[in-house]
Design a protein around this motif. Structure first.
Motif, PDB file in Angstrom:
ATOM      1  N   ASN A 136      -0.412  20.391  49.807  1.00  0.00           N
ATOM      2  CA  ASN A 136      -0.440  21.245  48.846  1.00  0.00           C
ATOM      3  C   ASN A 136      -1.835  21.831  47.974  1.00  0.00           C
ATOM      4  O   ASN A 136      -1.887  22.229  47.112  1.00  0.00           O
ATOM      5  N   LYS A 137      -1.851  20.137  46.773  1.00  0.00           N
ATOM      6  CA  LYS A 137      -3.057  20.001  46.527  1.00  0.00           C
ATOM      7  C   LYS A 137      -3.875  20.484  46.452  1.00  0.00           C
ATOM      8  O   LYS A 137      -5.087  20.848  46.141  1.00  0.00           O
ATOM      9  N   GLU A 140      -4.026  24.454  46.956  1.00  0.00           N
ATOM     10  CA  GLU A 140      -3.923  24.365  45.720  1.00  0.00           C
ATOM     11  C   GLU A 140      -5.577  24.516  45.380  1.00  0.00           C
ATOM     12  O   GLU A 140      -6.090  25.939  44.179  1.00  0.00           O
ATOM     13  N   GLU A 143      -7.782  27.937  46.469  1.00  0.00           N
ATOM     14  CA  GLU A 143      -7.018  28.592  45.519  1.00  0.00           C
ATOM     15  C   GLU A 143      -8.136  28.948  44.244  1.00  0.00           C
ATOM     16  O   GLU A 143      -8.448  30.069  44.047  1.00  0.00           O
ATOM     17  N   ARG A 144      -8.393  27.902  43.618  1.00  0.00           N
ATOM     18  CA  ARG A 144      -8.848  27.754  41.933  1.00  0.00           C
ATOM     19  C   ARG A 144      -9.716  27.709  42.673  1.00  0.00           C
ATOM     20  O   ARG A 144     -10.692  27.842  41.331  1.00  0.00           O
TER      21      ARG A 144
END
Length: 260
Positions: A136-137, A140, A143-144
């Motif tokens: 998940n990290k 994320e 995405e950033r």
């Protein structure tokens, strides 16, 4: 010496030394000036070592603190290693991964934490993640637009613990990111991975047979396999054990022919 405490403290600040040295200046003993100074400086060195260990332990992200005294080694099949060798971090010195396989609640996470804490005591940087959390990290961060930054933060760790691999499914992009990262750090870190999935079922997590085969090959090329039978008596005959023995035998043949 107590009369000089504030002055010694000022000197410590100017020399960028901790106040620990000033605190010990009035209690340290020595039969000569040199012996006194030696003991005082040693106390500062030990203080700094403890601070580094505390920081490494905190940064590792362990979900809890465990000790080897709580662990029951009689319930584990260590294959080609032993608990004492794991305590001494021999796998790290030999650049070998560790894969722990068994049912939930059999002690895999506890042992991985104990090994990680032992590494911190030797001032070896460690990072602990639930595998799904790391996936998940990665997603994320991508995405950033901060994936490179996140990977750079992980680069300090010499041992990476991936707990509960395959306990929950990952999205395809996340699985690809995990595979890419583990491929990148193959020669840079030792991986400790705990799982309840046989190698043949990893494709259900990674979705791609070629990627699964490549990841299994990279993790097991140089590794110790630990089996946690628990209450599952069929574990001893599991295909993961057969595959590992085949890999070990093949590696042995290559080594005897000088191909490794």
């Amino acid at each position: 010496m107590a009369d000089y405490y504030e002055e010694i403290l000022k000197c410590c600040r100017k020399l960028r030394l901790s106040s620990n040295l000033a605190d010990h200046s009035s209690t340290t003993e020595g039969e000569s000036h040199q012996e006194y100074l030696y003991h005082l400086l040693n106390s500062e060195i030990e203080y700094r070592r403890k601070v580094r260990i505390a920081k490494l332990t905190s940064a590792a992200g362990f979900p809890r603190i465990c000790s080897f005294g709580q662990f029951r080694p009689d319930e584990v099949e260590f294959q080609d290693t032993s608990l004492e060798k794991l305590k001494s971090l021999e796998f790290h010195k030999e650049h070998k991964n560790i894969i722990m396989y068994g049912c939930t609640g059999t002690g895999k996470t506890m042992l991985s934490i104990c090994i990680g804490l032992a590494a911190c005591q030797e001032e070896i940087p460690v990072r602990f993640f639930r595998t799904a959390g790391l996936v998940n990290k990665f997603s994320e961060a991508k995405e950033r637009g901060q994936l490179s930054t996140f990977k750079k933060k992980l680069s300090k760790a010499k041992i990476l613990i991936l707990d509960e691999f395959g306990y929950v499914p990952y999205d395809r992009d996340g699985a690809q990111l995990l595979f890419d990262y583990l491929s990148e750090v193959e020669d840079e870190k030792e991986i400790i991975l705990t799982t309840n999935l046989e190698f043949s079922r990893w494709v259900n997590v990674l979705y791609n047979e070629q990627m699964t085969a490549a990841l299994v090959g990279r993790l097991t090329h140089h590794c110790h396999l630990l089996l946690f039978p628990g209450q599952n008596n069929r574990l001893r005959e599991s295909s993961i054990n057969e595959i590992y023995r085949g890999i070990a035998a093949k590696s042995g043949e290559e080594a005897s022919h000088g191909t490794i």
